[in-house]
Design a protein around this motif. Structure first.
Motif, PDB file in Angstrom:
ATOM      1  N   THR A 154       0.831  -1.206   0.000  1.00  0.00           N
ATOM      2  CA  THR A 154       0.000   0.000   0.000  1.00  0.00           C
ATOM      3  C   THR A 154       0.863   1.252   0.000  1.00  0.00           C
ATOM      4  N   GLU A 157       1.223   7.483  -6.257  1.00  0.00           N
ATOM      5  CA  GLU A 157       0.143   8.463  -6.379  1.00  0.00           C
ATOM      6  C   GLU A 157       0.590   9.840  -5.887  1.00  0.00           C
ATOM      7  N   ASP A 170       3.846   1.610  -1.184  1.00  0.00           N
ATOM      8  CA  ASP A 170       4.436   1.758  -2.517  1.00  0.00           C
ATOM      9  C   ASP A 170       3.428   2.380  -3.493  1.00  0.00           C
ATOM     10  N   ARG A 171       2.193   1.913  -3.434  1.00  0.00           N
ATOM     11  CA  ARG A 171       1.147   2.467  -4.304  1.00  0.00           C
ATOM     12  C   ARG A 171       0.907   3.938  -3.983  1.00  0.00           C
ATOM     13  N   ARG A 189       4.794  -8.069  -2.675  1.00  0.00           N
ATOM     14  CA  ARG A 189       3.752  -8.484  -3.631  1.00  0.00           C
ATOM     15  C   ARG A 189       3.914  -9.962  -3.991  1.00  0.00           C
TER      16      ARG A 189
END
Length: 180
Positions: free
Chosen positions: A74, A81, A76-77, A150
């Motif tokens: 999360t 963004e 990393d995401r 992941r």
């Protein structure tokens, strides 16, 4: 005794070898979690990463449902963004004032969310504060990177991963990890 050869050329697997085999199997059941995580050949999980995972998880099931790994993914995401929504980024300079204000609001919200996750990972010992000047909690340096996180979560949630864990449980194999 078990004849592994032929009747004319017997090759006997006797009681002594059988006892050695059973002892080896029992020793394997007692191997630490890090050894099992490495032995499962999960993509991107080498020996060092397996040891890092084992330090923060009590069992294979704990690693399979790891909140730490989910937080790493999360984070990393969110970092991606954050880079996209930075109103001062070159790609966003051509946008009008209203669009940049919306980006700035979204950017701040993402920074807050990433900071919360970074603080949680740092508090758990699964990450360290970044050493760069002006670093935020969202810049935390994690023990296990997003690619490995992941891969591990994907493997554990795959049919093969679930089947392997089920078979290990059925065989009475419950390796234990340590606490950090």
């Amino acid at each position: 005794p078990l004849n592994l050869g032929t009747d004319s050329e017997p090759r006997v697997f006797g009681e002594k070898n059988a006892r050695k085999l059973l002892e080896a199997i029992e020793r394997a059941r007692q191997l630490p979690l890090a050894r099992w995580l490495h032995a499962l050949a999960i993509p991107e999980i080498g020996e060092e990463t397996a040891h890092d995972l084992a330090r923060f998880h009590k069992s294979l099931d704990d690693a399979a449902s790891s909140e730490h790994l989910r937080d790493v993914v999360t984070l990393d995401r969110l970092r991606a963004e954050i880079a996209e929504t930075n109103p001062r980024a070159t790609a966003n300079r051509e946008k009008d004032k209203t669009e940049r204000e919306k980006l700035a609001a979204r950017h701040e919200k993402l920074l807050q969310e990433a900071g919360d996750i970074g603080r949680r990972l740092i508090a758990a010992g699964f990450a360290e504060k970044a050493k760069k000047k002006g670093a935020r909690d969202s810049d935390a340096v994690v023990k296990v990177g997003p690619v490995a996180a992941r891969a591990a979560l994907g493997w554990f949630s795959s049919d093969r991963g679930r089947e392997t864990l089920s078979r290990l449980r059925a065989l009475g194999i419950h390796p234990r990890g340590g606490s950090p």
